[in-house]
Enzyme design. Structure first.
Site, PDB file in Angstrom:
ATOM      1  CG  LEU A  13       7.449 -34.656 -45.914  1.00  0.00           C
ATOM      2  CD1 LEU A  13       8.665 -34.431 -45.021  1.00  0.00           C
ATOM      3  CD2 LEU A  13       7.343 -33.555 -46.956  1.00  0.00           C
ATOM      4  CG  ASP A  14       7.195 -38.200 -52.297  1.00  0.00           C
ATOM      5  OD1 ASP A  14       5.996 -38.437 -52.090  1.00  0.00           O
ATOM      6  OD2 ASP A  14       7.617 -37.559 -53.277  1.00  0.00           O
ATOM      7  CE  LYS A  15      11.580 -46.576 -48.333  1.00  0.00           C
ATOM      8  NZ  LYS A  15      11.465 -47.972 -48.856  1.00  0.00           N
TER       9      LYS A  15
END
Length: 264
Positions: free
Chosen positions: A55-57
């Site tokens: 998942l993106d930051k």
């Protein structure tokens, strides 16, 4: 470092709630970051964990890790071959369409100009919308946003964020694909600077049994116009601690959303 909230665990895999602002693992692209899911979970469980997707930051919600190499291979193949089903929630600029399929090919963000595009497809459905009688942009007298549900059927990097930008409904808080002045306006109003994208549910085949495992973040979709204690309870866990979804629950409870027909 606070412990991660565990959503599911057996001897083969573990699902956790990834907080916004955490990286899944160390990377040279963000050398100053100190919060990593993989290292924190390893220390928390006292055993090695294997990443199988990311998942993106800025994105919060359901993240799965394998607990042994055979499970990691099986889960990685499930993601690679499209055997998983992902469901996201996003707050976006403007009134999004009631439903729309976006079939818009994408290049990797860091690809050279002559790189080939990759097919990318996402289904969107609007769940709620609102209009605030406050101007976030001097050109308009009010500010509109929507809550949209997203089901990506391909797995390109930043796919949901880029497809919503393509629709001219970027995610609030998206520093790369969104609108800076609008992001700052919402951050000041909400008292929080973050990307409003949430990995709500992930369905994966169990790496040993093959049975579909539905993993849910715990975010409760409100029954609109319910008394405030209902919303307050959704922000706490059984032990009285703040639920990991509390920022989203507050967003849903405290703004005057108008639910779309059939929402949730």
């Amino acid at each position: 470092m606070p412990p991660l909230h565990i959503l599911w665990r057996d001897e083969h895999l573990v699902a956790v709630y990834k907080p916004a602002g955490w990286l899944v693992h160390r990377t040279g692209l963000d050398a100053g970051e100190t919060r990593f899911v993989m290292q924190t979970l390893r220390d928390q469980l006292g055993q090695h964990v294997y990443p199988v997707h990311r998942l993106d930051k800025g994105t919060c919600g359901v993240l799965v890790m394998a607990l042994h190499s055979a499970a990691a291979r099986a889960l990685s193949q499930a993601f690679e071959h499209g055997a998983t089903h992902k469901r996201y929630l996003a707050m976006v600029r403007g009134w999004a369409p009631e439903s729309i399929d976006v079939d818009h090919a994408l290049k990797p963000d860091d690809a050279p100009a002559d790189a080939a595009v990759q097919n990318a497809h996402t289904r969107f459905r609007r769940l709620a919308q609102l209009t605030l009688p406050e101007a976030s942009d001097a050109r308009f007298a009010s500010t509109r946003v929507s809550l949209v549900e997203a089901w990506p059927t391909t797995g390109r990097r930043h796919q949901i964020r880029r497809h919503l930008k393509h629709l001219a409904h970027p995610i609030i808080g998206d520093a790369t694909h969104g609108k800076g002045p609008l992001n700052r306006w919402w951050a000041e109003r909400l008292g929080q600077q973050r990307l409003w994208l949430h990995a709500w549910q992930l369905v994966v085949p169990h790496p040993v049994t093959g049975v579909a495992l539905a993993l849910d973040s715990g975010l409760q979709w409100p029954a609109w116009n319910t008394p405030s204690p209902t919303a307050a309870n959704a922000m706490q866990e059984d032990n009285g601690a703040q639920a990991p979804t509390a920022d989203w629950q507050r967003l849903l409870a405290e703004l005057p959303w108008q639910a779309s027909p059939g929402a949730r």
